[in-house]
Design a protein around this motif. Structure first.
Motif, PDB file in Angstrom:
ATOM      1  N   PHE A  79       0.831  -1.210   0.000  1.00 35.41           N
ATOM      2  CA  PHE A  79       0.000   0.000   0.000  1.00 35.41           C
ATOM      3  C   PHE A  79       0.867   1.263   0.000  1.00 35.41           C
ATOM      4  O   PHE A  79       1.755   1.429   0.825  1.00 35.41           O
ATOM      5  CB  PHE A  79      -0.911   0.002   1.231  1.00 35.41           C
ATOM      6  N   THR A  80       0.600   2.129  -0.962  1.00 36.72           N
ATOM      7  CA  THR A  80       1.278   3.427  -1.042  1.00 36.72           C
ATOM      8  C   THR A  80       0.252   4.481  -1.423  1.00 36.72           C
ATOM      9  O   THR A  80      -0.538   4.271  -2.338  1.00 36.72           O
ATOM     10  CB  THR A  80       2.402   3.413  -2.102  1.00 36.72           C
ATOM     11  N   GLN A  81       0.293   5.587  -0.721  1.00 38.83           N
ATOM     12  CA  GLN A  81      -0.626   6.676  -1.035  1.00 38.83           C
ATOM     13  C   GLN A  81       0.171   7.934  -1.336  1.00 38.83           C
ATOM     14  O   GLN A  81       1.102   8.266  -0.606  1.00 38.83           O
ATOM     15  CB  GLN A  81      -1.558   6.936   0.150  1.00 38.83           C
ATOM     16  N   PRO A  82      -0.156   8.632  -2.426  1.00 45.23           N
ATOM     17  CA  PRO A  82       0.567   9.863  -2.726  1.00 45.23           C
ATOM     18  C   PRO A  82       0.346  10.913  -1.651  1.00 45.23           C
ATOM     19  O   PRO A  82      -0.773  11.119  -1.200  1.00 45.23           O
ATOM     20  CB  PRO A  82      -0.028  10.309  -4.076  1.00 45.23           C
ATOM     21  N   LEU A  83       1.435  11.533  -1.248  1.00 43.26           N
ATOM     22  CA  LEU A  83       1.402  12.595  -0.246  1.00 43.26           C
ATOM     23  C   LEU A  83       1.961  13.866  -0.863  1.00 43.26           C
ATOM     24  O   LEU A  83       2.701  13.807  -1.862  1.00 43.26           O
ATOM     25  CB  LEU A  83       2.225  12.185   0.974  1.00 43.26           C
ATOM     26  N   PRO A  84       1.652  15.016  -0.300  1.00 46.95           N
ATOM     27  CA  PRO A  84       2.175  16.273  -0.864  1.00 46.95           C
ATOM     28  C   PRO A  84       3.684  16.281  -1.061  1.00 46.95           C
ATOM     29  O   PRO A  84       4.189  16.821  -2.032  1.00 46.95           O
ATOM     30  CB  PRO A  84       1.740  17.312   0.183  1.00 46.95           C
ATOM     31  N   ILE A  85       4.406  15.623  -0.145  1.00 48.11           N
ATOM     32  CA  ILE A  85       5.863  15.649  -0.230  1.00 48.11           C
ATOM     33  C   ILE A  85       6.376  14.888  -1.449  1.00 48.11           C
ATOM     34  O   ILE A  85       7.445  15.188  -1.987  1.00 48.11           O
ATOM     35  CB  ILE A  85       6.499  15.102   1.072  1.00 48.11           C
ATOM     36  N   HIS A  86       5.609  13.896  -1.950  1.00 48.51           N
ATOM     37  CA  HIS A  86       6.020  13.162  -3.153  1.00 48.51           C
ATOM     38  C   HIS A  86       6.085  14.090  -4.366  1.00 48.51           C
ATOM     39  O   HIS A  86       6.983  13.966  -5.209  1.00 48.51           O
ATOM     40  CB  HIS A  86       5.046  12.015  -3.431  1.00 48.51           C
ATOM     41  N   PHE A  87       5.139  15.012  -4.453  1.00 47.71           N
ATOM     42  CA  PHE A  87       5.128  15.964  -5.565  1.00 47.71           C
ATOM     43  C   PHE A  87       6.303  16.930  -5.458  1.00 47.71           C
ATOM     44  O   PHE A  87       6.910  17.311  -6.456  1.00 47.71           O
ATOM     45  CB  PHE A  87       3.803  16.735  -5.590  1.00 47.71           C
ATOM     46  N   GLU A  88       6.622  17.301  -4.226  1.00 40.18           N
ATOM     47  CA  GLU A  88       7.752  18.211  -3.993  1.00 40.18           C
ATOM     48  C   GLU A  88       9.068  17.553  -4.412  1.00 40.18           C
ATOM     49  O   GLU A  88       9.884  18.158  -5.113  1.00 40.18           O
ATOM     50  CB  GLU A  88       7.794  18.580  -2.503  1.00 40.18           C
TER      51      GLU A  88
END
Length: 562
Positions: A79-88
């Motif tokens: 399980f992996t969920q995109p977080l704001p820091i991934h976009f950064e």
């Protein structure tokens, strides 16, 4: 796919592609083969798709026998969920690679000049390392460095590996604008800092990583036992420049603190690599790594010339944590679906402190406890089950979690991996808040689409097949591609086990095919094209120069000068 590393090999490996040059939106990226051969700049949707991995647990799975469901539960590890820091991190990495190539355009004479100087230095390798800065100082560099610091288990390595795999690792160039352009480009290379912090071991890891990728023998040539470290560094620098490495990622950088003598030398090497040779670097480490840059402004500045990303745990009242937990909670494989009450939310955060890997493991272990607890016939997750799971099954990490929970600075100092600069975190949190709502909305919208359901099956199947560890000749993207082809050509309601059988069968065939291709001897003509042309010319009683010129290997001097 979580299992992105090759079985038995700690080096991350990606795809090898032939160069396809793409039109660039930004003017400064034009007429640079290294940049034009990269994928287009990724959109937020691209990143969302890569990071959104919600394993498939069907109603049929939930009705299976207890021993079967125990195995099904392990899918949740993926399980992996995109977080704001991934976009950064994606934006930083994207600009890091491209801007690093601006001053290393292989069509520019300064690129060849840099390689020439490094070659000269290698000729006098005993003292060359002392003059490398001086000899290359006049050649400009556009490379930046990035540091990613955060507590263990927060997802730093998983994130950077997923982002790197969005790019091909090796690009083979043959012709550019109808001209011969034989060059091998390594877009990224990721290695781990050795546990003892040894610079010599790091160099050998670098040589071995390139050997594994390209089938070369640099470890044998440059990494033998009595080799002086400074000499190995020179060869490492030279290879990084020759192969146009887009970014060098060094993980577990906190291990440098274990070095007896090499710590200062290794940090200086990273500075030289980025500032002088022009290779961008990404240094990843736990919070302990912050100590490396204290007291040395030059190193601290270069290690974070593109900014340091401080990666902290999710806060209990943050929107990203609430959505993360809600999404994770849907992945139950129990007879009865347990409700996510406010009491359970509070207990769950208390026991994992917003650390992603701890949260996922707590969720899996709590379900396992509910499965085999005879007193819990209805198989329900309660606050009591969560607390007991944390206390008994996660005993080893309780001292660290207690230090975080109580904000006990003295206790935290005993576990340096969990120390974070709170002032920097405040800035980081403010920068990321604006993305939370947008990521949540985009994910909710995708969960309801047919395409997402297919993607869900693809991710789950790809992970399971890669986890088998029997396909030595396939990289993760090979598996993902064949799984995608199978899933997309079948109805959405197809039986999961049937799809899995087809995928394993196809993977076995492809693995065998690649194995046979590797074992085929390389023809002399393919490996030594210039020698073959020379022999052909001699057979025809012509001068080799004429044939080499006719085939485009020799350019007209006047035309080049003009």
């Amino acid at each position: 796919m979580k299992n992105m590393r090759n079985s038995g090999n700690s080096v991350l490996k990606g795809e090898i592609e032939e160069a396809i040059y793409k039109e660039q939106i930004l003017l400064e990226y034009n007429r640079n083969p290294f940049i034009e051969a990269l994928p287009p700049i990724f959109s937020e949707d691209d990143v969302l798709e890569r990071f959104m991995v919600k394993p498939r647990i069907s109603q049929q799975d939930k009705q299976s026998e207890t021993n079967i469901r125990y195995h099904v539960l392990k899918r949740v590890k993926n399980f992996t969920q995109p977080l704001p820091i991934h976009f950064e991190v994606e934006r930083r990495l994207s600009t890091l690679i491209r801007r690093g190539y601006l001053a290393r355009n292989p069509l520019d004479k300064t690129f060849l000049e840099r390689i020439r100087v490094l070659h000269e230095l290698r000729e006098n390798e005993v003292v060359a390392h002392k003059y490398i800065d001086e000899r290359l100082n006049y050649i400009r560099s556009t490379a930046d460095s990035l540091s990613i610091i955060g507590i263990s288990g927060i997802g730093k390595t998983t994130a950077i590996e997923r982002l790197l795999l969005m790019y091909p690792q090796v690009i083979k160039h043959q012709r550019y604008e109808k001209q011969l352009f034989n060059r091998t480009q390594i877009v990224w290379l990721k290695i781990d800092c050795p546990y003892d912090g040894s610079l010599s071991t790091l160099c050998k890891s670098f040589f071995k990583a390139i050997d594994d990728l390209l089938g070369t023998r640099y470890l044998e040539k440059y990494g033998y036992l009595n080799r002086v470290t400074s000499t190995m560094l020179l060869h490492m620098t030279s290879l990084a420049s020759m192969y146009g490495i887009g970014v060098l990622v060094i993980d577990e950088i906190q291990h440098l603190l274990n070095a007896k003598n090499d710590q200062e030398e290794m940090l200086n090497f990273f500075v030289t690599l980025s500032n002088t040779v022009g290779i961008p670097t990404v240094l990843i480490g736990t919070s302990k790594a912050q100590q490396l840059f204290k007291g040395n402004f030059r190193q601290a500045r270069r290690a974070a010339s593109d900014g340091a990303i401080i990666w902290d745990r999710m806060a209990a009242d943050s929107e990203e944590w609430q959505f993360f937990l809600e999404t994770l909670w849907e992945l139950q494989c129990l007879k009865q679906s347990s409700e996510l009450t406010e009491d359970i939310k509070k207990t769950f955060y208390e026991e994992c402190q917003g650390i992603t890997s701890v949260a996922v493991n707590l969720f899996i272990l709590a379900q396992e406890r509910a499965l085999f607890d005879e007193s819990n016939e209805s198989e329900i997750i309660t606050s009591r089950v969560l607390k007991k799971t944390a206390k008994e099954d996660m005993k080893i990490i309780q001292p660290m979690l207690n230090a975080i929970r109580k904000n006990n600075i003295k206790a935290m100092n005993e576990f340096e991996d969990i120390m974070i600069n709170l002032d920097e975190l405040m800035i980081s949190h403010k920068q990321n808040t604006e993305y939370e709502g947008r990521v949540k909305d985009a994910m909710k919208e995708r969960f309801n689409t047919l395409q997402y359901k297919r993607q869900e099956i693809i991710e789950s199947l790809s992970y399971e097949i890669a986890s088998l560890g029997i396909f030595d000749n396939l990289v993760p993207n090979d598996i993902r591609k064949l799984v995608s082809k199978i899933v997309e050509n079948q109805p959405i309601e197809s039986e999961y086990n049937s799809l899995k059988f087809d995928a394993v069968e196809n993977a076995m065939a492809l693995n065998q095919k690649k194995k046979e291709q590797k074992s085929k001897p390389i023809s002399k003509e393919a490996s030594l094209p210039l020698l073959m042309l020379r022999n052909k010319a001699l057979e025809k009683k012509k001068h080799p120069y004429e044939l080499l010129k006719a085939k485009g290997f020799i350019k007209p001097i006047i035309g080049e000068l003009l």
